[in-house]
Design an enzyme around this catalytic site. Structure first.
Site, PDB file in Angstrom:
ATOM      1  N   LYS A 117     -56.442 -29.792  37.481  1.00  0.00           N
ATOM      2  CA  LYS A 117     -57.970 -29.689  37.937  1.00  0.00           C
ATOM      3  C   LYS A 117     -57.951 -29.273  39.484  1.00  0.00           C
ATOM      4  O   LYS A 117     -57.139 -29.930  40.091  1.00  0.00           O
ATOM      5  CB  LYS A 117     -58.470 -30.875  37.786  1.00  0.00           C
ATOM      6  N   ARG A 180     -54.198 -33.959  34.969  1.00  0.00           N
ATOM      7  CA  ARG A 180     -54.805 -34.650  33.916  1.00  0.00           C
ATOM      8  C   ARG A 180     -54.337 -34.953  32.519  1.00  0.00           C
ATOM      9  O   ARG A 180     -53.995 -33.596  32.206  1.00  0.00           O
ATOM     10  CB  ARG A 180     -56.545 -34.712  33.890  1.00  0.00           C
ATOM     11  N   ASP A 256     -71.327 -32.884  29.012  1.00  0.00           N
ATOM     12  CA  ASP A 256     -70.212 -32.184  29.251  1.00  0.00           C
ATOM     13  C   ASP A 256     -69.080 -33.140  29.923  1.00  0.00           C
ATOM     14  O   ASP A 256     -68.021 -32.782  29.813  1.00  0.00           O
ATOM     15  CB  ASP A 256     -70.143 -30.974  30.182  1.00  0.00           C
TER      16      ASP A 256
HETATM   17  P1  AMP Z   1     -68.387 -31.608  36.966  1.00  0.00           P
HETATM   18  O1  AMP Z   1     -69.517 -31.886  37.952  1.00  0.00           O
HETATM   19  O2  AMP Z   1     -66.986 -31.912  37.726  1.00  0.00           O
HETATM   20  O3  AMP Z   1     -68.362 -32.516  35.643  1.00  0.00           O
HETATM   21  O4  AMP Z   1     -68.383 -30.111  36.725  1.00  0.00           O
HETATM   22  C1  AMP Z   1     -69.564 -29.471  36.099  1.00  0.00           C
HETATM   23  C2  AMP Z   1     -69.272 -28.169  35.945  1.00  0.00           C
HETATM   24  O5  AMP Z   1     -69.242 -27.400  37.275  1.00  0.00           O
HETATM   25  C3  AMP Z   1     -68.061 -27.667  35.255  1.00  0.00           C
HETATM   26  O6  AMP Z   1     -68.362 -26.439  34.548  1.00  0.00           O
HETATM   27  C4  AMP Z   1     -66.970 -27.557  36.201  1.00  0.00           C
HETATM   28  O7  AMP Z   1     -66.001 -26.906  35.700  1.00  0.00           O
HETATM   29  C5  AMP Z   1     -67.817 -27.000  37.491  1.00  0.00           C
HETATM   30  N1  AMP Z   1     -67.397 -26.970  38.542  1.00  0.00           N
HETATM   31  C6  AMP Z   1     -67.377 -28.011  39.599  1.00  0.00           C
HETATM   32  N2  AMP Z   1     -66.842 -28.065  40.740  1.00  0.00           N
HETATM   33  C7  AMP Z   1     -66.497 -26.493  40.500  1.00  0.00           C
HETATM   34  C8  AMP Z   1     -65.742 -25.619  41.482  1.00  0.00           C
HETATM   35  N3  AMP Z   1     -65.342 -26.249  42.775  1.00  0.00           N
HETATM   36  N4  AMP Z   1     -65.478 -24.359  41.265  1.00  0.00           N
HETATM   37  C9  AMP Z   1     -65.916 -23.985  40.169  1.00  0.00           C
HETATM   38  N5  AMP Z   1     -66.468 -24.768  39.212  1.00  0.00           N
HETATM   39  C10 AMP Z   1     -66.671 -25.987  39.373  1.00  0.00           C
HETATM   40 MG    MG Z   2     -67.259 -32.277  34.297  1.00  0.00          MG
END
Ligand code: AMP
Ligand code: MG
Length: 448
Positions: A117, A180, A256
């Site tokens: 990640k 992870r 998600d």
């Molecule tokens: P999360 O809030 O971590 O569950 O992420 C929600 C979505 O945003 C998922 O599709 C992640 O892969 C994407 N995402 C979160 N942070 C980033 C980042 N820095 N670059 C690209 N995608 C991100």
């Molecule tokens: Mg997520």
């Protein structure tokens, strides 16, 4: 690393997700980083999983767990998924900053995902940089391992690596990559991804895959897809009940971030609460309090309803019967959750045998905690120090409450209830402490 020999023996990969249709993911390698440096490697977990990494140096491990060296047998890919975020459909999301290196068959043939990640942009990155900052990586490492220590189903932390690069958030921060381990990274949002495109073949292929991988007993049920749904309902009910028992607020229970295997996943703005407040919200972007502590069970049920809807065409031969199956599965959630919750909370009070009135006793304690600004973890920890007969330990427990005297009646009732148990003080105390030991350590670490 001395050539590919060591890599070859890293671990036996068997990448079943990568054998699914190409629309399930995008194949790509992690983006190499400039100066990988190992911060932490979970040797104990590696041993439990049967990963043979003992001969590798810290520099070797840093290259592998930064994605600079892709182990032989890995078939890196970013998974496609969608999701409801804060109750609204967000469409396609997918691994925007994570890459599944592959699946490993560990000890006793147990299959697990090995995922990086923060490993660089993917076709699902949208406007994101694909990277992770050091702070959140360390938080996920510590909190997920604490959850495991508490006996709560969770993804695990295998490694944390500094990239030697900066990531730009509100400020410039050191970049890091988290490795992870999960039973699987399939989410409610993975099913929604196909269902929302009306790709019902995709839904069925995914459902059959999940049954074979995570819920094999469902395969022989009269209605395997209903059995799959029932399996996820039970796993989520148990999971969220166990969060509630340790005062854990996930913070972002979007679909998600809701795992099909029932593991806690994606430690974003999460917390173990200090002062008990049922409506506490932790995420700063959760303006409506959707993911408040006290809402978590309802939200899990809402997420499961999205799963049921995605599976609908598979659940029955006609619309009426499919809707009937979905409704019955979702309705059953509440009762299953309540049973898990009561059992675990009774254990925290040192009660082994269920009796009428236990729920009221627990709820009364929680009310008193809320009224008196008592710390969630310390209260249960304090309770585990008390004996059947009041002694000088009582004062430390009472002092956790704004109005210490307000707890006296309750303590009297609790001690009366303990008379119906057969265990000695020391046996009971040991079991009660076992439920909080790791958490106290993690909280101390996080506060440093
Ligand atoms: P999360 O809030 O971590 O569950 O992420 C929600 C979505 O945003 C998922 O599709 C992640 O892969 C994407 N995402 C979160 N942070 C980033 C980042 N820095 N670059 C690209 N995608 C991100
Ligand atoms: Mg997520």
């Amino acid at each position: 690393m001395n050539g590919p020999d060591k890599q070859r023996h890293l671990c036996p990969f068997d990448n079943s997700y990568g054998r699914l249709p190409e629309r399930f993911f995008a194949r790509l390698d992690p983006t190499p980083v400039s100066a990988p440096h190992l911060i932490k490697f979970n040797t104990k977990l590696a041993g439990e999983l049967g990963l043979e990494l003992q001969e590798l140096s810290r520099a070797d491990l840093a290259r592998i767990f930064s994605g600079n060296d892709v182990p032989v047998g890995a078939q890196p890919l970013a998974m496609a998924y969608g999701g409801h975020q804060f109750g609204g459909w967000s469409g396609q999301l997918g691994d925007g900053r994570a890459i599944l290196l592959g699946e490993v068959l560990g000890k006793d043939g147990v299959r697990f995902d090995l995922q990086l990640k923060g490993s660089g942009p993917t076709p699902f990155s949208r406007s994101g940089d694909g990277r992770a900052a050091l702070g959140p990586v360390l938080r996920e490492y510590i909190v997920s391992e604490a959850m495991h220590g508490l006996g709560i189903k969770t993804t695990r932390a295998l490694a944390a690596v500094l990239t030697g690069e900066r990531v730009r958030r509100e400020e410039s921060l050191p970049g890091a990559i988290f490795t992870r381990i999960a039973q699987s990274h399939i989410r409610v949002g993975t099913f929604e991804f196909f269902a929302h495109q009306q790709d019902y073949d995709g839904v069925q292929i995914l459902a059959d895959y999940v049954i074979a991988r995570c819920y094999p007993q469902a395969a022989s049920a009269a209605n395997p897809y209903r059995a799959l749904l029932d399996g996820v309902v039970k796993a989520q009910a148990e999971l969220v009940a166990s969060w509630m028992q340790v005062g854990f607020i996930h913070g972002v229970m979007n679909t998600d971030n809701c795992s099909i295997s029932g593991e806690t996943i994606d430690y974003g703005p999460c917390a173990f609460m200090d002062i008990f407040e049922a409506d506490m919200v932790y995420s700063s972007i959760d303006h409506m309090g959707r993911y408040a502590y006290s809402n978590q069970s309802r939200i899990a049920q809402w997420n499961l309803a999205q799963l049921a809807q995605s599976l609908l065409l598979l659940l029955g031969d006609d619309e009426d019967s499919a809707i009937g199956e979905a409704k019955a599965a979702i309705k059953a959630y509440r009762e299953i959750y309540e049973q898990f919750w009561l059992k675990g909370m009774a254990q925290k009070l040192g009660l082994a045998k269920e009796r009428d009135g236990d729920r009221a006793l627990i709820e009364e304690l929680l009310d008193l905690m809320a009224q008196n600004n008592a710390d969630f973890t310390l209260t249960f920890r304090g309770l585990s120090n008390l004996s059947l007969v009041a002694n000088d330990q009582d004062q430390a427990m009472l002092d956790l409450f704004d109005q210490p005297a307000s707890l006296n009646d309750w303590l009297g009732q609790w001690r009366e209830r303990l008379q119906q148990e057969s265990r000695s003080d020391s046996q009971r105390q040991m079991l009660m402490r076992a439920k909080t030991r790791h958490l106290s350590r993690a909280i101390t670490l996080l506060k440093r």
